[in-house]
Scaffold this active site. Structure first.
Site, PDB file in Angstrom:
ATOM      1  N   LYS A 105      -8.910 -58.382  -6.826  1.00  0.00           N
ATOM      2  CA  LYS A 105      -8.565 -57.031  -6.382  1.00  0.00           C
ATOM      3  C   LYS A 105      -8.482 -56.130  -7.597  1.00  0.00           C
ATOM      4  O   LYS A 105      -8.263 -56.626  -8.723  1.00  0.00           O
ATOM      5  CB  LYS A 105      -7.215 -57.033  -5.663  1.00  0.00           C
ATOM      6  CG  LYS A 105      -7.034 -55.885  -4.708  1.00  0.00           C
ATOM      7  CD  LYS A 105      -7.687 -56.169  -3.373  1.00  0.00           C
ATOM      8  CE  LYS A 105      -7.482 -55.057  -2.374  1.00  0.00           C
ATOM      9  NZ  LYS A 105      -7.862 -55.498  -1.027  1.00  0.00           N
TER      10      LYS A 105
HETATM   11  P1  NAD Z   1      -7.398 -46.023   4.335  1.00  0.00           P
HETATM   12  O1  NAD Z   1      -7.086 -45.319   3.079  1.00  0.00           O
HETATM   13  O2  NAD Z   1      -8.692 -45.758   5.028  1.00  0.00           O
HETATM   14  O3  NAD Z   1      -6.243 -45.767   5.419  1.00  0.00           O
HETATM   15  C1  NAD Z   1      -4.880 -45.933   5.181  1.00  0.00           C
HETATM   16  C2  NAD Z   1      -4.146 -45.160   6.273  1.00  0.00           C
HETATM   17  O4  NAD Z   1      -2.741 -45.431   6.196  1.00  0.00           O
HETATM   18  C3  NAD Z   1      -4.294 -43.637   6.136  1.00  0.00           C
HETATM   19  O5  NAD Z   1      -4.510 -43.096   7.432  1.00  0.00           O
HETATM   20  C4  NAD Z   1      -2.943 -43.188   5.598  1.00  0.00           C
HETATM   21  O6  NAD Z   1      -2.619 -41.846   5.949  1.00  0.00           O
HETATM   22  C5  NAD Z   1      -2.047 -44.199   6.298  1.00  0.00           C
HETATM   23  N1  NAD Z   1      -0.712 -44.342   5.702  1.00  0.00           N
HETATM   24  C6  NAD Z   1      -0.353 -44.375   4.405  1.00  0.00           C
HETATM   25  N2  NAD Z   1       0.981 -44.512   4.308  1.00  0.00           N
HETATM   26  C7  NAD Z   1       1.461 -44.569   5.576  1.00  0.00           C
HETATM   27  C8  NAD Z   1       2.745 -44.722   6.146  1.00  0.00           C
HETATM   28  N3  NAD Z   1       3.826 -44.838   5.371  1.00  0.00           N
HETATM   29  N4  NAD Z   1       2.877 -44.745   7.504  1.00  0.00           N
HETATM   30  C9  NAD Z   1       1.799 -44.625   8.286  1.00  0.00           C
HETATM   31  N5  NAD Z   1       0.557 -44.496   7.810  1.00  0.00           N
HETATM   32  C10 NAD Z   1       0.391 -44.468   6.472  1.00  0.00           C
HETATM   33  O7  NAD Z   1      -7.236 -47.579   4.007  1.00  0.00           O
HETATM   34  P2  NAD Z   1      -7.795 -48.820   4.811  1.00  0.00           P
HETATM   35  O8  NAD Z   1      -9.037 -49.263   4.142  1.00  0.00           O
HETATM   36  O9  NAD Z   1      -7.790 -48.524   6.266  1.00  0.00           O
HETATM   37  O10 NAD Z   1      -6.685 -49.914   4.476  1.00  0.00           O
HETATM   38  C11 NAD Z   1      -5.480 -50.032   5.207  1.00  0.00           C
HETATM   39  C12 NAD Z   1      -4.909 -51.425   4.973  1.00  0.00           C
HETATM   40  O11 NAD Z   1      -5.846 -52.415   5.378  1.00  0.00           O
HETATM   41  C13 NAD Z   1      -4.587 -51.760   3.511  1.00  0.00           C
HETATM   42  O12 NAD Z   1      -3.481 -52.645   3.487  1.00  0.00           O
HETATM   43  C14 NAD Z   1      -5.831 -52.495   3.055  1.00  0.00           C
HETATM   44  O13 NAD Z   1      -5.598 -53.318   1.933  1.00  0.00           O
HETATM   45  C15 NAD Z   1      -6.129 -53.300   4.292  1.00  0.00           C
HETATM   46  N6  NAD Z   1      -7.491 -53.799   4.415  1.00  0.00           N
HETATM   47  C16 NAD Z   1      -8.557 -52.957   4.340  1.00  0.00           C
HETATM   48  C17 NAD Z   1      -9.839 -53.471   4.513  1.00  0.00           C
HETATM   49  C18 NAD Z   1     -11.043 -52.581   4.546  1.00  0.00           C
HETATM   50  O14 NAD Z   1     -12.128 -53.085   4.870  1.00  0.00           O
HETATM   51  N7  NAD Z   1     -10.932 -51.305   4.284  1.00  0.00           N
HETATM   52  C19 NAD Z   1     -10.029 -54.841   4.718  1.00  0.00           C
HETATM   53  C20 NAD Z   1      -8.912 -55.671   4.806  1.00  0.00           C
HETATM   54  C21 NAD Z   1      -7.654 -55.132   4.664  1.00  0.00           C
END
Ligand code: NAD
Length: 418
Positions: A105
């Site tokens: 990461k």
């Molecule tokens: P992203 O940046 O697209 O979205 C994150 C979302 O969370 C945003 O809408 C943001 O406004 C919201 N957010 C932030 N703080 C918040 C809070 N306190 N309460 C409510 N909402 C809040 O990111 P993402 O890629 O969707 O990733 C989200 C999670 O999923 C992370 O933990 C990431 O590590 C995990 N993840 C992502 C992927 C991927 O393919 N993108 C894969 C596996 C895991």
């Protein structure tokens, strides 16, 4: 005080499963820490002519089963322990769904909402340059995570390729589809979360058509999880992001919400008027629903609020949203938790398909990718559930046992160099 350091939590989760597996001491010592930690400080020219210093990280946890693999996160709060935890979870994630990658990461400490596109491009390119000695299609393959996008992956590929003097599309995944990206990658994580939820609902003998769900975090993962759940018949009664939480017991209109988010300058839910706004954003976690999908950040479900959660099933879209203290409470309260390393593995699964397509100079159709993804998510769930039942442990410990078992077997068989 409850432990909230994600790296310590990742190690505690590892220790629980390693103990159950009676893993040899040397393997425990080796697998509970990352192989390599790189921290870089670099200057970037800002639009106003100032030069600002930025900190970046890349942590490589384990590559016994294949190249290191993991996303790049841009966040003002990011620290090395968070990156270490996320890298460790990637190793277990790729192992639990049995794809030939390890775990890594990275990220940059910055707040993208305060930066222009040109500044983000210069940060991304300089960060890529700083870590370019330890990434590569056979070595370590970054991907998008919180606040990073397909465009940024394109800049990473371009920067890395300049150094190599030829185009190397396999150095990052999650690229735009016209630039070596895979169809279905954008949808993959959220769709995988929804498919996993379907498997768990079937175990709980709940009919998706009668199930209500709340999704925390309406970003890449959360919004797609909500759309896929809706497609499978589930009624979405709550969604939230960093700006606010919306709810409607009759079901939210996701198409309208998507239009609102797309039109909002920062792609947020705020100022949406066709649903109730909860007084506190985090009340979403405690609202009345059958299924809760935390898809935002770490440490959202803790010993403090776990007792008030009303859902019967929690499917983790985010990495590390549930603390061990909350896990214990959910187990006592008979609330089923499907862990991140299994539930959100759809993203890295399609990243693997993207990498295979790059290496083979192929482009698979959306349908082909989705069929492969669905099969992978469905076949990965049952062994975890069966082991949990056999061993009398929660799904997280069972998923860790399968993952650690696979990594340990590879490590033992490869032996120790020299
Ligand atoms: P992203 O940046 O697209 O979205 C994150 C979302 O969370 C945003 O809408 C943001 O406004 C919201 N957010 C932030 N703080 C918040 C809070 N306190 N309460 C409510 N909402 C809040 O990111 P993402 O890629 O969707 O990733 C989200 C999670 O999923 C992370 O933990 C990431 O590590 C995990 N993840 C992502 C992927 C991927 O393919 N993108 C894969 C596996 C895991």
């Amino acid at each position: 005080m409850e432990e909230l350091n994600p790296y310590h939590i990742a190690q505690l989760q590892f220790d629980r499963a390693a103990e159950r597996l009676r893993l040899e001491r040397w393997l425990r010592d080796m697998l509970r820490v990352p192989d390599r930690t790189l921290s870089v400080e670099f200057p970037v020219k800002m639009d106003n002519g100032d030069i600002r210093m930025f900190t970046g990280y890349r942590v490589q946890h384990n590559n016994s089963r294949g190249p290191y693999k993991g996303g790049v996160r841009y966040s003002p709060e990011m620290n090395l322990d968070e990156v270490r935890a996320l890298a460790t979870w990637m190793t277990w994630k790729t192992a639990v769904v049995d794809i030939p990658f390890g775990g890594a990461k990275g990220g940059v400490v910055c707040d993208p909402s305060t930066l222009s596109q040109a500044e983000l491009e210069r940060i991304t390119r300089r960060y890529t340059y700083e870590i370019s000695d330890i990434i590569g299609p056979e070595l370590d393959i970054p991907a998008p995570d919180v606040n990073t996008t397909p465009q940024m992956m394109a800049w990473m590929v371009d920067t890395y390729s300049m150094g190599k003097r030829h185009s190397e599309f396999g150095v990052a995944t999650g690229k735009p589809t016209f630039l070596g990206g895979s169809h279905g990658r954008l949808e993959a994580t959220g769709r995988g979360v929804a498919l996993t939820a379907m498997n768990a609902l079937a175990d709980l003998k709940l009919n998706p058509q009668k199930v209500t769900a709340a999704v925390q975090g309406y970003g890449n993962v959360g919004s797609q999880a909500a759309r896929s759940l809706r497609e499978f018949g589930v009624k979405i009664v709550g969604v939230s992001d960093s700006s606010c939480a919306l709810c409607d017991p009759e079901g939210l209109d996701l198409a309208e919400i998507d239009q609102h988010v797309a039109a909002h300058p920062r792609h947020l839910l705020e100022n949406y008027t066709k649903a109730l706004v909860l007084p506190e954003r985090n009340e979403l976690l405690e609202m009345e629903c059958d299924l809760l999908v935390p898809a935002a950040l770490e440490n959202q479900l803790t010993a403090k609020n776990a007792g008030r959660v009303q859902a019967k099933l929690i499917v983790e879209g985010a990495n590390g949203p549930t603390t061990p203290g909350a896990d214990d409470i959910f187990q006592k309260r008979d609330i089923l938790v499907v862990p991140d390393i299994l539930a959100n593995a759809g993203g890295v699964t399609v990243s693997y398909y993207e990498w295979v397509q790059n290496i083979q100079r192929e482009q698979w159709s959306f349908r082909e990718v989705v069929e492969k993804l669905d099969a992978k998510m469905n076949t990965s769930y049952a062994p975890v559930r069966d082991l949990a039942r056999r061993e009398g442990v929660d799904l997280r410990t069972a998923a860790y046992m399968i993952a650690i078992g696979r990594v340990a077997e590879s490590t033992r068989t490869r032996g120790v160099f020299p």
